[in-house]
Scaffold this active site. Structure first.
Site, PDB file in Angstrom:
ATOM      1  CB  CYS A 116      52.183  37.946  55.248  1.00  0.00           C
ATOM      2  SG  CYS A 116      51.925  39.148  56.549  1.00  0.00           S
ATOM      3  CG  HIS A 258      48.602  37.327  54.149  1.00  0.00           C
ATOM      4  ND1 HIS A 258      48.367  36.975  55.457  1.00  0.00           N
ATOM      5  CD2 HIS A 258      49.054  38.607  54.177  1.00  0.00           C
ATOM      6  CE1 HIS A 258      48.678  37.987  56.242  1.00  0.00           C
ATOM      7  NE2 HIS A 258      49.091  38.994  55.487  1.00  0.00           N
ATOM      8  CG  ASN A 288      47.813  40.795  58.327  1.00  0.00           C
ATOM      9  OD1 ASN A 288      48.304  39.707  58.578  1.00  0.00           O
ATOM     10  ND2 ASN A 288      48.414  41.689  57.557  1.00  0.00           N
TER      11      ASN A 288
HETATM   12  N1  ACO Z   1      41.433  55.240  60.993  1.00  0.00           N
HETATM   13  C1  ACO Z   1      41.106  56.406  60.397  1.00  0.00           C
HETATM   14  N2  ACO Z   1      41.858  56.993  59.467  1.00  0.00           N
HETATM   15  C2  ACO Z   1      43.008  56.381  59.132  1.00  0.00           C
HETATM   16  C3  ACO Z   1      43.425  55.169  59.711  1.00  0.00           C
HETATM   17  C4  ACO Z   1      42.579  54.612  60.685  1.00  0.00           C
HETATM   18  N3  ACO Z   1      42.865  53.432  61.303  1.00  0.00           N
HETATM   19  N4  ACO Z   1      44.605  54.802  59.177  1.00  0.00           N
HETATM   20  C5  ACO Z   1      44.934  55.731  58.271  1.00  0.00           C
HETATM   21  N5  ACO Z   1      43.986  56.699  58.252  1.00  0.00           N
HETATM   22  C6  ACO Z   1      43.924  57.900  57.428  1.00  0.00           C
HETATM   23  C7  ACO Z   1      45.292  58.381  57.016  1.00  0.00           C
HETATM   24  O1  ACO Z   1      45.846  59.207  57.997  1.00  0.00           O
HETATM   25  C8  ACO Z   1      44.985  59.111  55.743  1.00  0.00           C
HETATM   26  O2  ACO Z   1      44.494  60.372  56.062  1.00  0.00           O
HETATM   27  P1  ACO Z   1      44.991  61.689  55.226  1.00  0.00           P
HETATM   28  O3  ACO Z   1      44.536  61.428  53.811  1.00  0.00           O
HETATM   29  O4  ACO Z   1      44.291  62.797  55.926  1.00  0.00           O
HETATM   30  O5  ACO Z   1      46.474  61.696  55.379  1.00  0.00           O
HETATM   31  C9  ACO Z   1      43.840  58.324  55.131  1.00  0.00           C
HETATM   32  O6  ACO Z   1      43.264  57.572  56.206  1.00  0.00           O
HETATM   33  C10 ACO Z   1      44.255  57.379  54.033  1.00  0.00           C
HETATM   34  O7  ACO Z   1      45.389  56.627  54.473  1.00  0.00           O
HETATM   35  P2  ACO Z   1      46.050  55.535  53.562  1.00  0.00           P
HETATM   36  O8  ACO Z   1      47.199  54.916  54.303  1.00  0.00           O
HETATM   37  O9  ACO Z   1      46.310  56.110  52.226  1.00  0.00           O
HETATM   38  O10 ACO Z   1      44.832  54.505  53.467  1.00  0.00           O
HETATM   39  P3  ACO Z   1      44.611  53.336  52.452  1.00  0.00           P
HETATM   40  O11 ACO Z   1      43.351  53.504  51.719  1.00  0.00           O
HETATM   41  O12 ACO Z   1      45.853  53.024  51.662  1.00  0.00           O
HETATM   42  O13 ACO Z   1      44.381  52.082  53.442  1.00  0.00           O
HETATM   43  C11 ACO Z   1      45.606  50.215  54.358  1.00  0.00           C
HETATM   44  C12 ACO Z   1      45.401  51.735  54.379  1.00  0.00           C
HETATM   45  C13 ACO Z   1      44.325  49.561  54.833  1.00  0.00           C
HETATM   46  C14 ACO Z   1      46.744  49.891  55.319  1.00  0.00           C
HETATM   47  C15 ACO Z   1      45.950  49.736  52.925  1.00  0.00           C
HETATM   48  O14 ACO Z   1      46.935  50.557  52.383  1.00  0.00           O
HETATM   49  C16 ACO Z   1      46.441  48.312  52.886  1.00  0.00           C
HETATM   50  O15 ACO Z   1      45.693  47.378  53.156  1.00  0.00           O
HETATM   51  N6  ACO Z   1      47.686  48.110  52.499  1.00  0.00           N
HETATM   52  C17 ACO Z   1      48.235  46.733  52.385  1.00  0.00           C
HETATM   53  C18 ACO Z   1      48.544  46.143  53.716  1.00  0.00           C
HETATM   54  C19 ACO Z   1      49.041  44.738  53.505  1.00  0.00           C
HETATM   55  O16 ACO Z   1      48.645  44.051  52.604  1.00  0.00           O
HETATM   56  N7  ACO Z   1      49.968  44.275  54.330  1.00  0.00           N
HETATM   57  C20 ACO Z   1      50.455  42.938  53.985  1.00  0.00           C
HETATM   58  C21 ACO Z   1      51.192  42.261  54.787  1.00  0.00           C
HETATM   59  S1  ACO Z   1      51.294  42.667  56.507  1.00  0.00           S
HETATM   60  C22 ACO Z   1      52.697  41.802  57.000  1.00  0.00           C
HETATM   61  O17 ACO Z   1      53.411  41.236  56.229  1.00  0.00           O
HETATM   62  C23 ACO Z   1      53.016  41.826  58.469  1.00  0.00           C
END
Ligand code: ACO
Length: 333
Positions: A116, A258, A288
């Site tokens: 990214c 990004h 993304n």
């Molecule tokens: N639908 C429903 N529930 C979900 C989903 C989904 N799609 N995905 C995860 N959950 C659940 C998890 O299982 C977890 O449940 P639990 O508490 O019972 O274990 C809960 O939701 C919370 O999961 P987290 O992973 O902690 O969720 P978070 O609030 O951190 O959001 C996310 C996840 C959206 C991925 C966030 O962490 C994020 O945006 N991170 C950054 C991603 C990013 O910037 N990537 C950059 C570059 S990508 C690249 O370079 C290719």
């Protein structure tokens, strides 16, 4: 030694049109998720998915052709094509395929892999060739088909990604340099937070010689760790870049990050004190798209007349590596 340096101008943009849309509602039939979870956690409502006949070559080529035309150039005018991608059609590189696709017969072409951050790193690389006088007209393409690298059974990642391609043209400029500053960083110690790694398998070949016989695995991400990294590093790298450009956040017309997560965009903008109406976001429509996300967003804002010649843009890419970077530039001839 020739000490003369040249300025860089950003003169054209383009992006490919992908017809197939995959909505959050449709995602609920792929994995255990909900429109409400995806929308509130990420801001994504749908993403575009490449058709089976699409490729980095065809979509990257479409974006490049548009960018070249909008700069008032012909493909034959292009000296260099840099393709930022992590999902090439060919692991040996796809930039040459785009060169052939668009008929840029004079151009040299190569790929840059930096996930990214790839588009920002490629833009900065292109600028070096222009500043030294080596090349005059460069196309920088960001194209990724993350649907190829997605584990469609992993709800933590598959709801985030989409496919796309965008491009810009950078040209030598006789009056001033429109790339005001840049920063690039890497932290390989956190590589395991986000990768699509080669999984080692070994196989005996002959006598006592064993060869590697593995394959690349789908995207694996520690979302929370990457989120923490992004909300710290993105404002920091933008603050540094603005300082080196000698301008303040008040001078930024458009913040183009990004497009990873709307919450990251909001947190970075808030920390920088940039109001929401100056933050470019097409997350809801595209998700993304990796290296393509910044040039697609930029092109959409240019084509709808929001970004105008002379506007100051603050770009920041961040992601796998881990890597992150920023570029402050003035748009237009
Ligand atoms: N639908 C429903 N529930 C979900 C989903 C989904 N799609 N995905 C995860 N959950 C659940 C998890 O299982 C977890 O449940 P639990 O508490 O019972 O274990 C809960 O939701 C919370 O999961 P987290 O992973 O902690 O969720 P978070 O609030 O951190 O959001 C996310 C996840 C959206 C991925 C966030 O962490 C994020 O945006 N991170 C950054 C991603 C990013 O910037 N990537 C950059 C570059 S990508 C690249 O370079 C290719």
């Amino acid at each position: 030694m020739n000490q003369q340096t040249y300025g860089v101008a950003f003169t054209g943009s383009g992006s490919a049109k992908l017809e197939t849309v995959l909505t959050n509602e449709q995602m609920t039939r792929v994995v255990d998720t909900s429109d409400e979870w995806i929308t509130t956690r990420t801001g994504i409502r749908q993403r575009h998915i490449a058709n089976v006949t699409d490729s980095i070559r065809s979509l990257g080529g479409e974006a490049a052709r548009q960018a070249i035309a909008s700069a008032g150039l012909e493909p034959a005018d292009i000296d260099l094509i840099i393709l930022a991608t992590s999902t090439p059609d060919d692991l040996f590189g796809s930039a040459c395929q785009i060169q052939h696709e668009i008929g840029a017969a004079r151009a040299v072409a190569f790929d840059i892999t930096a996930a990214c951050s790839g588009f920002v790193f490629s833009l900065v690389t292109a600028a070096q060739f222009i500043r030294t006088g080596a090349y005059q007209n460069i196309v920088v393409v960001g194209a990724d088909l993350l649907s190829r690298l997605t584990d469609w059974s992993d709800r933590r990642t598959c709801v985030l990604f989409g496919d796309g391609a965008g491009a810009i043209v950078m040209q030598r400029c006789e009056t001033g340099d429109r790339l005001l500053s840049f920063e690039m960083h890497s932290d390989g110690s956190k590589n395991d937070c986000l990768n699509a790694a080669y999984k080692h398998e070994s196989a005996p070949l002959v006598d006592d010689i064993t060869i590697q016989n593995g394959q690349f695995t789908p995207v694996d991400m520690n979302g929370r760790e990457v989120y923490r990294f992004a909300v710290k590093r993105v404002p920091e790298v933008l603050e540094k870049s603005l300082f080196h450009a000698g301008i303040s956040t008040d001078d930024v017309d458009w913040l183009i990050l990004h497009q990873a997560n709307q919450r990251i965009l909001d947190a970075a903008a808030q920390r920088l004190g940039i109001p929401a109406e100056r933050v470019v976001s097409n997350m809801a429509n595209h998700g993304n798209t990796d290296a393509a996300s910044i040039p697609i967003a930029l092109d959409e804002w240019v084509r709808t007349g929001k970004i105008k010649a002379g506007d100051t843009l603050a770009l920041s890419g961040f992601g796998a590596g881990l890597s992150w970077g920023a570029a402050i530039l003035k748009w237009g001839q």
